[in-house]
Design a protein around this motif. Sequence first.
Motif, PDB file in Angstrom:
ATOM      1  N   GLY A 158       0.784  -1.214   0.000  1.00  0.00           N
ATOM      2  CA  GLY A 158       0.000   0.000   0.000  1.00  0.00           C
ATOM      3  C   GLY A 158       0.819   1.267   0.000  1.00  0.00           C
ATOM      4  O   GLY A 158       0.282   2.351  -0.238  1.00  0.00           O
ATOM      5  N   LEU A 159       2.118   1.156   0.270  1.00  0.00           N
ATOM      6  CA  LEU A 159       2.980   2.332   0.328  1.00  0.00           C
ATOM      7  C   LEU A 159       3.739   2.555  -0.978  1.00  0.00           C
ATOM      8  O   LEU A 159       4.567   3.457  -1.056  1.00  0.00           O
ATOM      9  CB  LEU A 159       3.964   2.204   1.489  1.00  0.00           C
ATOM     10  N   ARG A 160       3.483   1.756  -1.984  1.00  0.00           N
ATOM     11  CA  ARG A 160       4.082   1.960  -3.303  1.00  0.00           C
ATOM     12  C   ARG A 160       3.249   2.992  -4.049  1.00  0.00           C
ATOM     13  O   ARG A 160       2.258   2.669  -4.700  1.00  0.00           O
ATOM     14  CB  ARG A 160       4.131   0.645  -4.074  1.00  0.00           C
ATOM     15  N   GLU A 189      -0.271   1.437  -6.206  1.00  0.00           N
ATOM     16  CA  GLU A 189      -0.890   0.118  -6.289  1.00  0.00           C
ATOM     17  C   GLU A 189      -2.009  -0.001  -5.280  1.00  0.00           C
ATOM     18  O   GLU A 189      -1.816   0.252  -4.093  1.00  0.00           O
ATOM     19  CB  GLU A 189       0.162  -0.969  -6.018  1.00  0.00           C
ATOM     20  N   GLU A 190      -3.180  -0.403  -5.772  1.00  0.00           N
ATOM     21  CA  GLU A 190      -4.306  -0.672  -4.885  1.00  0.00           C
ATOM     22  C   GLU A 190      -5.202  -1.701  -5.553  1.00  0.00           C
ATOM     23  O   GLU A 190      -5.589  -1.541  -6.714  1.00  0.00           O
ATOM     24  CB  GLU A 190      -5.087   0.615  -4.587  1.00  0.00           C
ATOM     25  N   ASP A 191      -5.482  -2.783  -4.829  1.00  0.00           N
ATOM     26  CA  ASP A 191      -6.327  -3.867  -5.347  1.00  0.00           C
ATOM     27  C   ASP A 191      -5.790  -4.428  -6.658  1.00  0.00           C
ATOM     28  O   ASP A 191      -6.547  -4.739  -7.594  1.00  0.00           O
ATOM     29  CB  ASP A 191      -7.767  -3.400  -5.528  1.00  0.00           C
ATOM     30  N   ASN A 246       8.877   2.933  -6.019  1.00  0.00           N
ATOM     31  CA  ASN A 246       9.826   2.347  -5.082  1.00  0.00           C
ATOM     32  C   ASN A 246       9.118   1.272  -4.262  1.00  0.00           C
ATOM     33  O   ASN A 246       8.056   1.523  -3.697  1.00  0.00           O
ATOM     34  CB  ASN A 246      10.401   3.427  -4.158  1.00  0.00           C
ATOM     35  N   PRO A 247       9.681   0.060  -4.203  1.00  0.00           N
ATOM     36  CA  PRO A 247       8.936  -1.075  -3.649  1.00  0.00           C
ATOM     37  C   PRO A 247       8.767  -1.061  -2.143  1.00  0.00           C
ATOM     38  O   PRO A 247       7.896  -1.754  -1.619  1.00  0.00           O
ATOM     39  CB  PRO A 247       9.772  -2.286  -4.084  1.00  0.00           C
TER      40      PRO A 247
END
Length: 418
Positions: free
Chosen positions: A93-95, A117-119, A403-404
């Motif tokens: 969730g922090l990407r 990125e989400e869902d 950033n991952p």
Amino acid sequence: GWTECSVMDMNEFFTRCTPEDEQRRVQALEPFDEYEEWHLKCSHYFVLTASKGMEPSWTPLLPNMTAPRSSGPARVAGSVTAAACTPPSEALGLRRYGHRSTLINPNVVLTTGGFGEEDGQHCRVRNFHVLIKQAGSWKAGCVRKENPDERWGGRLYHTVSCLSDGRALVIGGRTSPSRAGLGMLWLKFPETCSASDPDDTILAFVTCQILTSLFTWLSFSVGEKYLFVYGGRSVAEPVLGDWCFLHTRELSCAVIPVEGPVPEGRHSHSACSWKGGVLIAGGLGAAEQPLGSICFLRELGHGFQWQTVETHPPLIPRYSHTAHVHDGKLLLVGGVWLQPCAVPGLALIHLATGLCLDYTINSEHLEWPLMLHNHSSVLLPDEEELLIIGGGGNCFSFGTHLNPEPVILSLSNILSSH
């Protein structure tokens, strides 16, 4: 064996060899605000001309058409090592980029908004996330919102100013280059925001009146009652140079006298409170060129006064960075500049003397590349560490890079050695 050879990257070609009216025509073709990707991409491409056997020798890229070029930071003082904060599998969730992160209490960091990125897909992020420190390590989790407000809308490039009474004020933002000014919202943090389990964190979501139509501006505390809101851009204006003193209880603008030369309008700059006033650093100006000025809004007995902070060597112009003040030192983290052979790392400016030192960021232990623009950062003063969350961008040619994982920079060596 060529008699003459000259080269310039596309940033320099566009600004030096393209007529100003053509630049304005191109800039007005469509709503656009992906300046970071534009400048980074143009630094990877170049125009080269060579001539041979011509008398007199000839090249269309004349020396007087190019600006003096620098080989990189004026003074590289060393490096700072970046280490992973959480495993990539725990930080999905922090990407994101274009978000904001704020320290709710010494062990809880809240991250809001942005694109990421989400869902399982790339989109504007509507969920909030936290990092909670437990037994010396950080754990990530998603926030459950009470009383959600549909006007939140997954905004980007907003500001979040954490106040002392368990609330934060969200100002501005946008959902697209042509839909800006989402107004202001209150975020209220109940006592459970310090829960031991990140997924148990609850954020009460309370709305307030819609006041403004600006976005990508910066706000920061001036005293205990006011936020100083400066700069940014709107749908109609590429940069804004005005400001207001926002009373945090009444949410009304106060008239406070300000003296001195007014800074150049800008967006994507940084802002920090210092000595009862405000430090504005860098940003992107009206000509879509990075700025290298540092302006201090100094508190006077009857109001405030703008003054310029002189640095030596001069600060390399940059934007899309983050900033913090610690023990009389201004830290500028990442960003984008037009130096073709390096990327911004961490700049340390001694505010008493003006000494400016550049440090590279050693990311060899992380997945390459670590992109430090459109990121957020949180200073942990007790540990003398810097927590960097998110960062990256979306490019139609090269794809999206996020950033991952959050990373930690240890600042103890550079803060204690100067």
